[in-house]
Design a protein around this motif. Structure first.
Motif, PDB file in Angstrom:
ATOM      1  N   SER A  64      31.209  52.547  38.863  1.00  0.00           N
ATOM      2  CA  SER A  64      31.905  52.118  39.883  1.00  0.00           C
ATOM      3  C   SER A  64      31.260  50.990  41.010  1.00  0.00           C
ATOM      4  O   SER A  64      31.946  50.609  41.335  1.00  0.00           O
TER       5      SER A  64
ATOM      6  N   HIS B 138      28.749  45.725  40.514  1.00  0.00           N
ATOM      7  CA  HIS B 138      29.571  44.024  40.830  1.00  0.00           C
ATOM      8  C   HIS B 138      28.119  42.967  40.382  1.00  0.00           C
ATOM      9  O   HIS B 138      27.103  42.847  40.689  1.00  0.00           O
TER      10      HIS B 138
ATOM     11  N   THR C 107      37.690  39.193  34.159  1.00  0.00           N
ATOM     12  CA  THR C 107      38.259  40.750  34.504  1.00  0.00           C
ATOM     13  C   THR C 107      36.682  41.328  32.726  1.00  0.00           C
ATOM     14  O   THR C 107      37.257  42.345  32.681  1.00  0.00           O
TER      15      THR C 107
ATOM     16  N   GLU D 274      35.827  45.094  31.196  1.00  0.00           N
ATOM     17  CA  GLU D 274      36.841  45.837  31.718  1.00  0.00           C
ATOM     18  C   GLU D 274      37.678  47.394  30.934  1.00  0.00           C
ATOM     19  O   GLU D 274      37.321  47.745  31.281  1.00  0.00           O
TER      20      GLU D 274
ATOM     21  N   THR E  66      35.906  51.680  34.931  1.00  0.00           N
ATOM     22  CA  THR E  66      36.285  51.065  36.805  1.00  0.00           C
ATOM     23  C   THR E  66      35.143  50.307  36.144  1.00  0.00           C
ATOM     24  O   THR E  66      34.975  49.944  37.931  1.00  0.00           O
TER      25      THR E  66
ATOM     26  N   GLN F 156      33.684  46.263  35.710  1.00  0.00           N
ATOM     27  CA  GLN F 156      34.134  45.114  35.498  1.00  0.00           C
ATOM     28  C   GLN F 156      32.894  44.848  35.815  1.00  0.00           C
ATOM     29  O   GLN F 156      32.151  44.976  37.551  1.00  0.00           O
TER      30      GLN F 156
ATOM     31  N   ASN G  80      35.109  41.561  38.184  1.00  0.00           N
ATOM     32  CA  ASN G  80      36.527  42.202  39.101  1.00  0.00           C
ATOM     33  C   ASN G  80      36.938  41.317  40.234  1.00  0.00           C
ATOM     34  O   ASN G  80      37.528  41.437  40.979  1.00  0.00           O
TER      35      ASN G  80
ATOM     36  N   GLN H 127      40.685  40.087  41.543  1.00  0.00           N
ATOM     37  CA  GLN H 127      41.851  40.746  41.512  1.00  0.00           C
ATOM     38  C   GLN H 127      42.521  40.119  42.709  1.00  0.00           C
ATOM     39  O   GLN H 127      43.667  40.934  43.530  1.00  0.00           O
TER      40      GLN H 127
END
Length: 413
Positions: free
Chosen positions: A133, A136, A198, A201, A225, A227, A230, A232
């Protein structure tokens, strides 16, 4: 002959043999015979390297003796230590150290790890669930065009394009679409952009913890969770809306459905981005295409006052009401005035509804009905266009002029 048999019996009854009946040695599946007093000899079928030594006697078995009860497990294995199966121990120093390392902070996964390094680190942690989570990763690929390939392994940063490259790539692809209209190329490139937005994911990773005795345990890693990029934001909404519009223009409703499903989540994250009311109306019209009445009613029932005030949503609600009530006259009138790209979705099922309407017309109008009236009711611009469709249904006409349909002779399945 009698004397020979008597001599053999006397020999077996001597001090060399206690009983005439031979005794079968336990511990070997083969029926090997031996004479009492040969216990010190090597047993047949038991090698010198076997866990059963020569100086050991086989344990008693059966339910009558508590010490030897069972079939080779439990109390019968008194010589085996706890935590071992046969000669294989699971309480070695290496395994104890491995279990202790699961709780050391220095082995925790860091932010700079790649996906492959994460899997190695997770294996060091003893196969515990790993959460991504907080991870990144930003891509480093700079290519404007990239083929779309389904992921069969964990992607690396050099295989993913960052957002500023994706912005340039989208502009390049849209220029190609306007100039060449090559849907196969454009669709592949837009799917590649969506994948870079994504990627990972839904990429599920699992670890296999190999134990002794060829025992393998698969342990899933929690990636719900995870990605890589990420993305979005508003740009992601724009990508999916562009792809959805192009797919509608080419009547590729499978690709359109994938885009509209993703847009539901993107609109919840970006309420002021894109055109949520327009695509909500398209979603209701799509439910008519797949004849999903329950989801269509649910969507209409959950409309907010702001959504209800939208002209696009109002149109979709009216079309759904006409379809569910069987009012084909109103349905085809709405089809002729469909706003924006709603007509593209209705094109996918308008012929299906015309077939139902013609069947009702033939049963309702007797003995005949004019082709001009049928063309107006079915939403055709003129009688000539309607005749092409009616000829495909093999309707019967009252005369060679084909101005009226003979309803008595016409049968439509």
């Amino acid at each position: 002959m009698f004397q020979m048999a008597q001599q053999i019996k006397d020999t077996y009854n001597s001090h060399e043999h206690v009983s005439f009946n031979p005794v079968r040695k336990r511990g070997n599946n083969k029926r090997q015979m031996f004479k009492p007093g040969d216990e010190n000899n090597e047993l047949p079928g038991v090698s010198r390297g076997s866990p059963m030594k020569n100086d050991q006697t086989p344990s008693k078995r059966g339910r009558g003796n508590k010490a030897g009860r069972g079939r080779g497990r439990g109390r019968n294995n008194n010589n085996n230590s706890a935590g071992a199966i046969g000669n294989v121990s699971f309480d070695t120093a290496e395994r104890k150290e491995g279990r202790a390392n699961r709780f050391k902070k220095e082995n925790m996964i860091t932010m700079s790890d790649t996906i492959s390094t994460m899997m190695e680190s997770a294996n060091k942690l003893g196969g515990e669930d790993v959460h991504f989570s907080d991870v990144h990763i930003v891509g480093t690929c700079t290519s404007l065009t990239k083929p779309y390939l389904r992921l069969t392994s964990a992607p690396t940063a050099d295989q993913v394009r960052p957002e500023y490259i994706l912005v340039k790539s989208l502009a390049h692809i849209m220029d190609k679409w306007r100039s060449e209209s090559n849907y196969a190329f454009v669709c592949e490139q837009l799917k590649s952009i969506r994948q870079d937005l994504t990627v990972g994911e839904r990429f599920c990773i699992s670890l296999s913890l190999s134990l002794s005795l060829s025992l393998t345990i698969s342990l899933p890693i929690n990636t719900s969770t995870h990605q890589i990029q990420n993305i979005q934001n508003e740009f992601a909404v724009k990508v999916y809306e562009c792809h959805a519009r192009i797919a509608l223009e080419k009547l590729d409703l499978t690709e359109y459905n994938q885009c509209q499903t993703r847009l539901i989540d993107l609109y919840s994250c970006n309420p002021t981005s894109g055109h949520p009311h327009e695509f909500l109306a398209y979603r209701v019209l799509y439910y008519i295409y797949i004849a999903n009445t329950s989801d269509a009613i649910k969507s209409i029932a959950n409309l907010t006052p702001e959504q209800t005030a939208s002209e696009d949503v109002k149109f979709a609600v009216r079309v759904h009401a006409a379809w569910t009530s069987g009012n084909y006259v109103r349905f085809f009138k709405l089809y002729l005035v469909a706003p924006k790209m709603a007509g593209y979705i209705m094109d996918a099922y308008v012929q299906r509804e015309r077939h139902v309407a013609v069947r009702k017309l033939v049963k309702s109008y007797k003995p005949h009905v004019s082709v001009e009236k049928v063309a107006a009711l079915l939403g055709y611009p003129d009688s000539e266009t309607a005749l092409v469709y009616l000829d495909e249904l093999e309707v019967k006409y009252t005369s060679g002029a084909r101005t009226h349909i003979d309803c008595k002779k016409t049968t439509i399945e």
